[in-house]
Design an enzyme around this catalytic site. Structure first.
Site, PDB file in Angstrom:
ATOM      1  CE  LYS A  70      -5.586  36.469  62.503  1.00  0.00           C
ATOM      2  NZ  LYS A  70      -6.302  37.970  62.258  1.00  0.00           N
ATOM      3  CG  ASP A 125      -9.984  38.592  61.070  1.00  0.00           C
ATOM      4  OD1 ASP A 125     -10.469  38.525  62.440  1.00  0.00           O
ATOM      5  OD2 ASP A 125      -8.688  38.157  61.266  1.00  0.00           O
TER       6      ASP A 125
HETATM    7  P1  NAP Z   1       0.829  42.797  60.813  1.00  0.00           P
HETATM    8  O1  NAP Z   1       0.498  42.011  59.746  1.00  0.00           O
HETATM    9  O2  NAP Z   1       2.016  42.505  61.846  1.00  0.00           O
HETATM   10  O3  NAP Z   1       0.674  44.363  60.206  1.00  0.00           O
HETATM   11  C1  NAP Z   1       1.004  45.417  61.116  1.00  0.00           C
HETATM   12  C2  NAP Z   1       0.645  46.578  60.198  1.00  0.00           C
HETATM   13  O4  NAP Z   1       1.205  47.713  61.110  1.00  0.00           O
HETATM   14  C3  NAP Z   1       1.805  46.800  59.053  1.00  0.00           C
HETATM   15  O5  NAP Z   1       0.877  47.631  58.010  1.00  0.00           O
HETATM   16  C4  NAP Z   1       2.877  47.458  59.605  1.00  0.00           C
HETATM   17  O6  NAP Z   1       3.604  48.135  58.443  1.00  0.00           O
HETATM   18  C5  NAP Z   1       2.261  48.622  60.424  1.00  0.00           C
HETATM   19  N1  NAP Z   1       3.179  49.203  61.388  1.00  0.00           N
HETATM   20  C6  NAP Z   1       3.633  48.738  62.443  1.00  0.00           C
HETATM   21  N2  NAP Z   1       4.447  49.538  63.246  1.00  0.00           N
HETATM   22  C7  NAP Z   1       4.532  50.635  62.726  1.00  0.00           C
HETATM   23  C8  NAP Z   1       5.191  52.019  62.745  1.00  0.00           C
HETATM   24  N3  NAP Z   1       6.038  52.088  63.594  1.00  0.00           N
HETATM   25  N4  NAP Z   1       4.985  52.593  61.748  1.00  0.00           N
HETATM   26  C9  NAP Z   1       4.291  52.341  60.725  1.00  0.00           C
HETATM   27  N5  NAP Z   1       3.470  51.473  60.651  1.00  0.00           N
HETATM   28  C10 NAP Z   1       3.736  50.354  61.497  1.00  0.00           C
HETATM   29  O7  NAP Z   1      -0.514  42.769  61.851  1.00  0.00           O
HETATM   30  P2  NAP Z   1      -2.073  42.827  61.647  1.00  0.00           P
HETATM   31  O8  NAP Z   1      -2.358  41.297  61.794  1.00  0.00           O
HETATM   32  O9  NAP Z   1      -2.217  43.182  60.512  1.00  0.00           O
HETATM   33  O10 NAP Z   1      -2.743  43.422  62.974  1.00  0.00           O
HETATM   34  C11 NAP Z   1      -2.686  44.759  62.866  1.00  0.00           C
HETATM   35  C12 NAP Z   1      -3.447  45.483  64.124  1.00  0.00           C
HETATM   36  O11 NAP Z   1      -4.897  44.976  63.997  1.00  0.00           O
HETATM   37  C13 NAP Z   1      -3.087  44.934  65.503  1.00  0.00           C
HETATM   38  O12 NAP Z   1      -3.201  46.000  66.268  1.00  0.00           O
HETATM   39  C14 NAP Z   1      -4.136  43.892  65.755  1.00  0.00           C
HETATM   40  O13 NAP Z   1      -4.153  43.700  67.097  1.00  0.00           O
HETATM   41  C15 NAP Z   1      -5.033  44.380  65.029  1.00  0.00           C
HETATM   42  N6  NAP Z   1      -6.391  43.561  64.931  1.00  0.00           N
HETATM   43  C16 NAP Z   1      -7.466  43.763  65.437  1.00  0.00           C
HETATM   44  C17 NAP Z   1      -8.645  42.888  64.968  1.00  0.00           C
HETATM   45  C18 NAP Z   1      -9.817  42.772  65.660  1.00  0.00           C
HETATM   46  O14 NAP Z   1     -10.857  41.921  65.579  1.00  0.00           O
HETATM   47  N7  NAP Z   1     -10.147  44.280  66.241  1.00  0.00           N
HETATM   48  C19 NAP Z   1      -8.313  41.581  64.062  1.00  0.00           C
HETATM   49  C20 NAP Z   1      -7.031  41.611  63.569  1.00  0.00           C
HETATM   50  C21 NAP Z   1      -6.136  42.389  64.050  1.00  0.00           C
HETATM   51  P3  NAP Z   1       4.753  47.638  57.739  1.00  0.00           P
HETATM   52  O15 NAP Z   1       4.379  46.745  56.518  1.00  0.00           O
HETATM   53  O16 NAP Z   1       5.703  48.752  57.291  1.00  0.00           O
HETATM   54  O17 NAP Z   1       5.664  46.777  58.481  1.00  0.00           O
END
Ligand code: NAP
Length: 282
Positions: A71, A107
């Site tokens: 992204k 988004d």
């Molecule tokens: P990302 O940038 O990789 O961020 C992941 C987030 O999850 C960070 O805040 C991370 O914390 C946290 N995390 C991961 N593992 C963890 C753990 N074991 N304990 C505590 N916190 C944890 O990913 P993203 O793009 O933001 O996406 C996040 C989620 O949103 C995904 O499941 C994705 O599929 C979903 N999503 C959905 C849509 C939709 O249209 N519905 C759109 C976009 C994303 P840290 O910073 O500490 O690593």
């Protein structure tokens, strides 16, 4: 000369799990539009991303959606950028028009639309608690602020990331281990972490502390009803699920590239729920 099919797709790594091809194919079928929407796996570097985009433009793609980890690359690659994409620092949509490549972020609008469809209007008094500070959290914060939320608290495992997001958008932070303490006061709760997703650890929240009228959103969509949403629904709270956001974020791309109607309705939702259930059984 015979009209060529319209080409679009989704770029990511991994990308095979994406539901976007199903959404765009359903809309194209309904609108009787001849086109293909293809998932394309591109390795994580910017150079690989740029090479792939150059190739897709050469073969005449109308545009692409972009997901993890590209992204930010999409924003860097584009010649022109919408305000929401600039503010978010990330783009999930690239549109190719002649020599121009235009980056946008749907988004943000996707979450706004999903929230408006499910919950009461946001009041300036509302206190929002956002869990997570990754790429999606940025889009959710912008969406909540656009909806009118002025009091947003971020809790994230890596505190520096929460602090950076808070500084960029004028938010407060809560320590991750203490987020249950802040649940009680929240009028809006949004999980933007990947916790609770199939194959990931659960999101451990004391859901009984959630206020009766708080709106509870989880952007994870596999499983569709996460433990957070299950608990919130059982308590009678309004909920917003990840599938609603996913469908709404897809609509601007379909309209831009295929030029047809992109209706988010129960029939589309049922198709996606069926696919998620089929995958769960595999
Ligand atoms: P990302 O940038 O990789 O961020 C992941 C987030 O999850 C960070 O805040 C991370 O914390 C946290 N995390 C991961 N593992 C963890 C753990 N074991 N304990 C505590 N916190 C944890 O990913 P993203 O793009 O933001 O996406 C996040 C989620 O949103 C995904 O499941 C994705 O599929 C979903 N999503 C959905 C849509 C939709 O249209 N519905 C759109 C976009 C994303 P840290 O910073 O500490 O690593």
């Amino acid at each position: 000369m015979k009209k060529k099919p319209i080409l679009a797709g989704v770029i990511g790594s991994p990308v095979a799990h994406s539901l976007s091809p199903l959404i765009h194919t359903a809309w194209a079928y309904r609108a009787k539009i001849d086109g293909y929407y293809i998932p394309i796996e591109v390795p994580p570097s910017f150079d690989e991303f740029a090479r792939a985009m150059d190739a897709l433009r050469t073969v005449g793609f109308a545009g692409v959606n972009v997901t993890i980890p590209h992204k930010e690359h999409a924003l860097r690659y584009a010649d022109k950028t919408s305000d929401p994409a600039s503010i978010a620092g990330a783009a999930n949509m690239l549109t190719f028009a002649g020599d121009d490549c235009y980056a946008d972020n749907s988004d943000i609008g996707g979450f706004e639309e999903a929230f408006k469809a499910a919950g009461p209007a946001v009041s300036v008094e509302d206190r929002a608690l956002v869990l997570g500070a990754g790429g999606a959290a940025r889009a959710i914060v912008i969406a909540l602020q656009t909806l009118g939320a002025q009091n947003i608290m971020i809790a994230n495992r890596t505190e520096e990331k929460a602090a950076a997001l808070a500084e960029a958008f004028g938010l407060k932070t809560a320590p991750w281990p203490e987020c249950n303490t802040f649940l009680e006061a929240a009028d809006i709760i949004v999980n933007t972490t990947s916790l609770g997703m199939t194959g990931q650890p659960p999101l451990e929240l004391e859901t009984s502390k959630i206020k009766p009228d708080a709106v509870v959103a989880d952007i994870v969509y596999a499983p569709l009803e996460t433990r957070l949403l299950q608990a919130a629904s059982a308590q009678g709270n309004p909920t917003v699920d990840g599938l609603a956001m996913l469908m709404h974020q897809a609509a601007p791309g379909f309209r831009a590239w295929f030029g047809g109607e992109a209706r988010v309705d129960q029939a589309l939702r049922a198709e996606l729920v069926g696919e998620l259930k089929r995958r769960e059984q595999q």
